[in-house]
Motif scaffolding. Sequence first.
Motif, PDB file in Angstrom:
ATOM      1  N   CYS A 128       0.865  -1.189   0.000  1.00 44.85           N
ATOM      2  CA  CYS A 128       0.000   0.000   0.000  1.00 44.85           C
ATOM      3  C   CYS A 128       0.897   1.233   0.000  1.00 44.85           C
ATOM      4  CB  CYS A 128      -0.908   0.017   1.225  1.00 44.85           C
ATOM      5  SG  CYS A 128      -2.127  -1.326   1.256  1.00 44.85           S
ATOM      6  N   VAL A 129       0.550   2.224  -0.818  1.00 50.61           N
ATOM      7  CA  VAL A 129       1.416   3.394  -0.939  1.00 50.61           C
ATOM      8  C   VAL A 129       1.225   4.384   0.213  1.00 50.61           C
ATOM      9  CG1 VAL A 129       1.590   3.201  -3.445  1.00 50.61           C
ATOM     10  CG2 VAL A 129      -0.204   4.647  -2.439  1.00 50.61           C
ATOM     11  N   SER A 130       0.223   4.163   1.039  1.00 56.07           N
ATOM     12  CA  SER A 130       0.023   5.028   2.207  1.00 56.07           C
ATOM     13  C   SER A 130      -0.804   4.276   3.238  1.00 56.07           C
ATOM     14  CB  SER A 130      -0.687   6.334   1.823  1.00 56.07           C
ATOM     15  OG  SER A 130      -2.026   6.085   1.444  1.00 56.07           O
ATOM     16  N   GLU A 131      -0.748   4.751   4.485  1.00 55.32           N
ATOM     17  CA  GLU A 131      -1.581   4.161   5.537  1.00 55.32           C
ATOM     18  C   GLU A 131      -3.056   4.414   5.256  1.00 55.32           C
ATOM     19  OE1 GLU A 131      -0.966   2.148   8.012  1.00 55.32           O
ATOM     20  OE2 GLU A 131       1.154   2.064   7.488  1.00 55.32           O
ATOM     21  N   ALA A 132      -3.373   5.522   4.560  1.00 59.01           N
ATOM     22  CA  ALA A 132      -4.764   5.809   4.201  1.00 59.01           C
ATOM     23  C   ALA A 132      -5.310   4.740   3.264  1.00 59.01           C
ATOM     24  CB  ALA A 132      -4.861   7.183   3.545  1.00 59.01           C
ATOM     25  N   VAL A 133      -4.510   4.330   2.293  1.00 55.23           N
ATOM     26  CA  VAL A 133      -4.923   3.266   1.375  1.00 55.23           C
ATOM     27  C   VAL A 133      -5.076   1.950   2.140  1.00 55.23           C
ATOM     28  CG1 VAL A 133      -4.179   1.837  -0.572  1.00 55.23           C
ATOM     29  CG2 VAL A 133      -3.959   4.325  -0.691  1.00 55.23           C
ATOM     30  N   ARG A 134      -4.139   1.667   3.012  1.00 55.55           N
ATOM     31  CA  ARG A 134      -4.191   0.417   3.785  1.00 55.55           C
ATOM     32  C   ARG A 134      -5.434   0.361   4.659  1.00 55.55           C
ATOM     33  NH1 ARG A 134       1.108  -2.213   6.656  1.00 55.55           N
ATOM     34  NH2 ARG A 134       0.140  -4.129   7.450  1.00 55.55           N
ATOM     35  N   GLU A 135      -5.773   1.464   5.278  1.00 58.72           N
ATOM     36  CA  GLU A 135      -6.960   1.514   6.127  1.00 58.72           C
ATOM     37  C   GLU A 135      -8.227   1.343   5.299  1.00 58.72           C
ATOM     38  OE1 GLU A 135      -9.475   1.861   9.390  1.00 58.72           O
ATOM     39  OE2 GLU A 135      -7.314   1.470   9.308  1.00 58.72           O
ATOM     40  N   ALA A 136      -8.279   1.985   4.125  1.00 56.23           N
ATOM     41  CA  ALA A 136      -9.465   1.909   3.278  1.00 56.23           C
ATOM     42  C   ALA A 136      -9.720   0.496   2.764  1.00 56.23           C
ATOM     43  CB  ALA A 136      -9.319   2.868   2.099  1.00 56.23           C
ATOM     44  N   LEU A 137      -8.641  -0.273   2.557  1.00 57.15           N
ATOM     45  CA  LEU A 137      -8.766  -1.612   1.962  1.00 57.15           C
ATOM     46  C   LEU A 137      -8.589  -2.734   2.978  1.00 57.15           C
ATOM     47  CD1 LEU A 137      -6.590  -1.041  -1.260  1.00 57.15           C
ATOM     48  CD2 LEU A 137      -9.075  -0.892  -1.065  1.00 57.15           C
ATOM     49  N   LYS A 138      -8.579  -2.418   4.257  1.00 55.65           N
ATOM     50  CA  LYS A 138      -8.141  -3.376   5.273  1.00 55.65           C
ATOM     51  C   LYS A 138      -8.910  -4.698   5.261  1.00 55.65           C
ATOM     52  CE  LYS A 138     -10.938  -1.193   8.936  1.00 55.65           C
ATOM     53  NZ  LYS A 138     -10.862  -0.521  10.249  1.00 55.65           N
ATOM     54  N   GLY A 139     -10.165  -4.694   4.856  1.00 53.69           N
ATOM     55  CA  GLY A 139     -10.922  -5.947   4.821  1.00 53.69           C
ATOM     56  C   GLY A 139     -10.637  -6.802   3.607  1.00 53.69           C
ATOM     57  N   TYR A 140      -9.812  -6.277   2.693  1.00 58.72           N
ATOM     58  CA  TYR A 140      -9.560  -6.968   1.428  1.00 58.72           C
ATOM     59  C   TYR A 140      -8.080  -7.321   1.239  1.00 58.72           C
ATOM     60  CZ  TYR A 140     -14.267  -5.599   0.068  1.00 58.72           C
ATOM     61  OH  TYR A 140     -15.637  -5.442   0.018  1.00 58.72           O
ATOM     62  N   LEU A 141      -7.290  -7.166   2.279  1.00 59.20           N
ATOM     63  CA  LEU A 141      -5.840  -7.353   2.151  1.00 59.20           C
ATOM     64  C   LEU A 141      -5.392  -8.670   2.754  1.00 59.20           C
ATOM     65  CD1 LEU A 141      -4.769  -3.737   3.142  1.00 59.20           C
ATOM     66  CD2 LEU A 141      -4.879  -4.695   0.829  1.00 59.20           C
ATOM     67  N   PRO A 142      -4.341  -9.290   2.188  1.00 57.37           N
ATOM     68  CA  PRO A 142      -3.818 -10.545   2.745  1.00 57.37           C
ATOM     69  C   PRO A 142      -2.958 -10.283   3.978  1.00 57.37           C
ATOM     70  CG  PRO A 142      -2.476  -9.866   0.901  1.00 57.37           C
ATOM     71  CD  PRO A 142      -3.607  -8.872   0.986  1.00 57.37           C
ATOM     72  N   GLU A 143      -2.529 -11.340   4.618  1.00 59.41           N
ATOM     73  CA  GLU A 143      -1.694 -11.203   5.820  1.00 59.41           C
ATOM     74  C   GLU A 143      -0.391 -10.478   5.500  1.00 59.41           C
ATOM     75  OE1 GLU A 143       0.593 -14.052   9.085  1.00 59.41           O
ATOM     76  OE2 GLU A 143      -0.939 -14.895   7.751  1.00 59.41           O
ATOM     77  N   ASN A 144       0.209 -10.800   4.365  1.00 61.08           N
ATOM     78  CA  ASN A 144       1.473 -10.173   3.986  1.00 61.08           C
ATOM     79  C   ASN A 144       1.211  -8.857   3.251  1.00 61.08           C
ATOM     80  OD1 ASN A 144       3.507 -12.047   4.925  1.00 61.08           O
ATOM     81  ND2 ASN A 144       2.674 -13.484   3.433  1.00 61.08           N
ATOM     82  N   THR A 145       0.899  -7.849   4.033  1.00 61.94           N
ATOM     83  CA  THR A 145       0.670  -6.505   3.501  1.00 61.94           C
ATOM     84  C   THR A 145       1.632  -5.551   4.184  1.00 61.94           C
ATOM     85  OG1 THR A 145      -1.668  -6.881   3.004  1.00 61.94           O
ATOM     86  CG2 THR A 145      -0.987  -4.606   3.308  1.00 61.94           C
ATOM     87  N   ILE A 146       2.192  -4.641   3.394  1.00 59.26           N
ATOM     88  CA  ILE A 146       3.159  -3.676   3.907  1.00 59.26           C
ATOM     89  C   ILE A 146       2.856  -2.305   3.319  1.00 59.26           C
ATOM     90  CG2 ILE A 146       4.804  -4.153   2.035  1.00 59.26           C
ATOM     91  CD1 ILE A 146       7.073  -3.782   4.071  1.00 59.26           C
ATOM     92  N   THR A 147       3.163  -1.264   4.069  1.00 61.74           N
ATOM     93  CA  THR A 147       3.028   0.104   3.556  1.00 61.74           C
ATOM     94  C   THR A 147       4.407   0.614   3.159  1.00 61.74           C
ATOM     95  OG1 THR A 147       1.120   0.556   4.975  1.00 61.74           O
ATOM     96  CG2 THR A 147       2.273   2.457   4.057  1.00 61.74           C
ATOM     97  N   ILE A 148       4.543   0.968   1.890  1.00 61.26           N
ATOM     98  CA  ILE A 148       5.788   1.564   1.388  1.00 61.26           C
ATOM     99  C   ILE A 148       5.406   2.849   0.659  1.00 61.26           C
ATOM    100  CG2 ILE A 148       7.848   1.278  -0.027  1.00 61.26           C
ATOM    101  CD1 ILE A 148       7.539  -1.721   0.184  1.00 61.26           C
ATOM    102  N   PRO A 149       5.589   4.007   1.278  1.00 61.20           N
ATOM    103  CA  PRO A 149       5.186   5.269   0.640  1.00 61.20           C
ATOM    104  C   PRO A 149       5.987   5.557  -0.624  1.00 61.20           C
ATOM    105  CG  PRO A 149       5.583   5.565   2.992  1.00 61.20           C
ATOM    106  CD  PRO A 149       6.123   4.211   2.628  1.00 61.20           C
ATOM    107  N   ASN A 150       5.344   6.243  -1.566  1.00 63.48           N
ATOM    108  CA  ASN A 150       6.064   6.741  -2.738  1.00 63.48           C
ATOM    109  C   ASN A 150       7.145   7.704  -2.265  1.00 63.48           C
ATOM    110  OD1 ASN A 150       4.312   5.371  -4.367  1.00 63.48           O
ATOM    111  ND2 ASN A 150       3.073   7.143  -4.902  1.00 63.48           N
ATOM    112  N   GLY A 151       8.355   7.462  -2.650  1.00 64.36           N
ATOM    113  CA  GLY A 151       9.441   8.361  -2.284  1.00 64.36           C
ATOM    114  C   GLY A 151       9.649   9.442  -3.329  1.00 64.36           C
ATOM    115  N   ILE A 152      10.644  10.248  -3.123  1.00 62.54           N
ATOM    116  CA  ILE A 152      10.963  11.320  -4.065  1.00 62.54           C
ATOM    117  C   ILE A 152      12.346  11.069  -4.659  1.00 62.54           C
ATOM    118  CG2 ILE A 152       9.531  13.074  -2.949  1.00 62.54           C
ATOM    119  CD1 ILE A 152      12.105  14.119  -1.616  1.00 62.54           C
ATOM    120  N   ARG A 153      12.512  11.482  -5.894  1.00 64.55           N
ATOM    121  CA  ARG A 153      13.819  11.394  -6.543  1.00 64.55           C
ATOM    122  C   ARG A 153      14.434  12.790  -6.573  1.00 64.55           C
ATOM    123  NH1 ARG A 153      13.274  13.712 -11.343  1.00 64.55           N
ATOM    124  NH2 ARG A 153      11.214  13.799 -12.296  1.00 64.55           N
ATOM    125  N   GLU A 154      15.724  12.852  -6.770  1.00 65.16           N
ATOM    126  CA  GLU A 154      16.405  14.137  -6.863  1.00 65.16           C
ATOM    127  C   GLU A 154      15.979  14.833  -8.152  1.00 65.16           C
ATOM    128  OE1 GLU A 154      18.587  17.255  -5.582  1.00 65.16           O
ATOM    129  OE2 GLU A 154      18.198  15.381  -4.484  1.00 65.16           O
TER     130      GLU A 154
END
Length: 332
Positions: A128-154
């Motif tokens: 999930c790209v954010s905790e907001a996305v993870r919370e919104a989809l929480k009933g539809y996610l598997p056990e192996n779910t991780i939040t990795i935010p979109n980072g920024i490049r130089e």
Amino acid sequence: MKILHIVPEFEEGGVERYVVQLCREQVNHGHEITLATAGGKLEKFLPQSVKILHLPVQRKNLFTIFYCVGKLSQIRALDIIHAHSRVPAWIAQRLSAKTKVKWIMTAHAPYSLNFGIKPLKHADGVICVSEAVREALKGYLPENTITIPNGIREPEYKWCGKYFPENKKFLYVGYLARRKGVDVALNALGLLKNREWTLDVLGDGSHREELENLSKELGIDGRVKFWGFRDDAEKFMSEAACLLFPSRQEGLPLTVNEALAVGLPVLASDIEPLRPLASGNLIPVDDIEAWRNAIERVMNGEPASPLSLDRLTSFSETAQRTEDFYFKISSL
């Protein structure tokens, strides 16, 4: 690793730019990348070593899903299948069942909770790209779910440092769809015709003609320029006074990340994924009067929305955490 990314189209948008950056990092790390997509103009930004397969992976019907699975199953010795969006998830699930290769999906947005996201629960892993996305989809996610935010490049460019009232250029960058809220910004600017300003709109989409007509109805079409898709958005960011981001819904907006990296001030709507980046109040979604007031304050030289670059990670970290997740899932 030999990685297969499945992306519906490659025209423009945050998901596509995310995949471009991820592929660049993965190629730099020595991985072999194949991209299955319906195609689009952003393909030219991919590393030359990325193998592109043009398939109808955007079409929502069983015939094309099984057709794509048949074609993709011919790829030899895959290590991981990475789906981006819902139709690719259906394809990835069936491809995994056929080839026994583990599959994951990146959830880039808080999708509608319906039959279309059924494969998510059956994925070997979900990012999930954010905790907001993870919370919104929480009933539809598997056990192996991780939040990795979109980072920024130089960034290649840095903001010129010229703000209102010296610099009177507003900027919008993104796909032109209803959920992006560009109509709200146009209506707010229409209430400020007595002030000096211009707006550059970078992007295409299903609502472009409607938005062009709205600017004419509001009598501001002489100040609003629709450029269509541009591959020099960062240069526009460096020369503008302020980015307008009136979106109604997002996963974690890459455009805002890019603007903050350039140093461009941002006026943003109050959506859940942006709240962790904010040190003050954002602008209520769909509230034209609130947007009018916020824009006028910017015109008077007051600071824009208080979004902080300090709370963002680098995209290299995003890519490394994604790679670590691949190894974890493939070893299960």
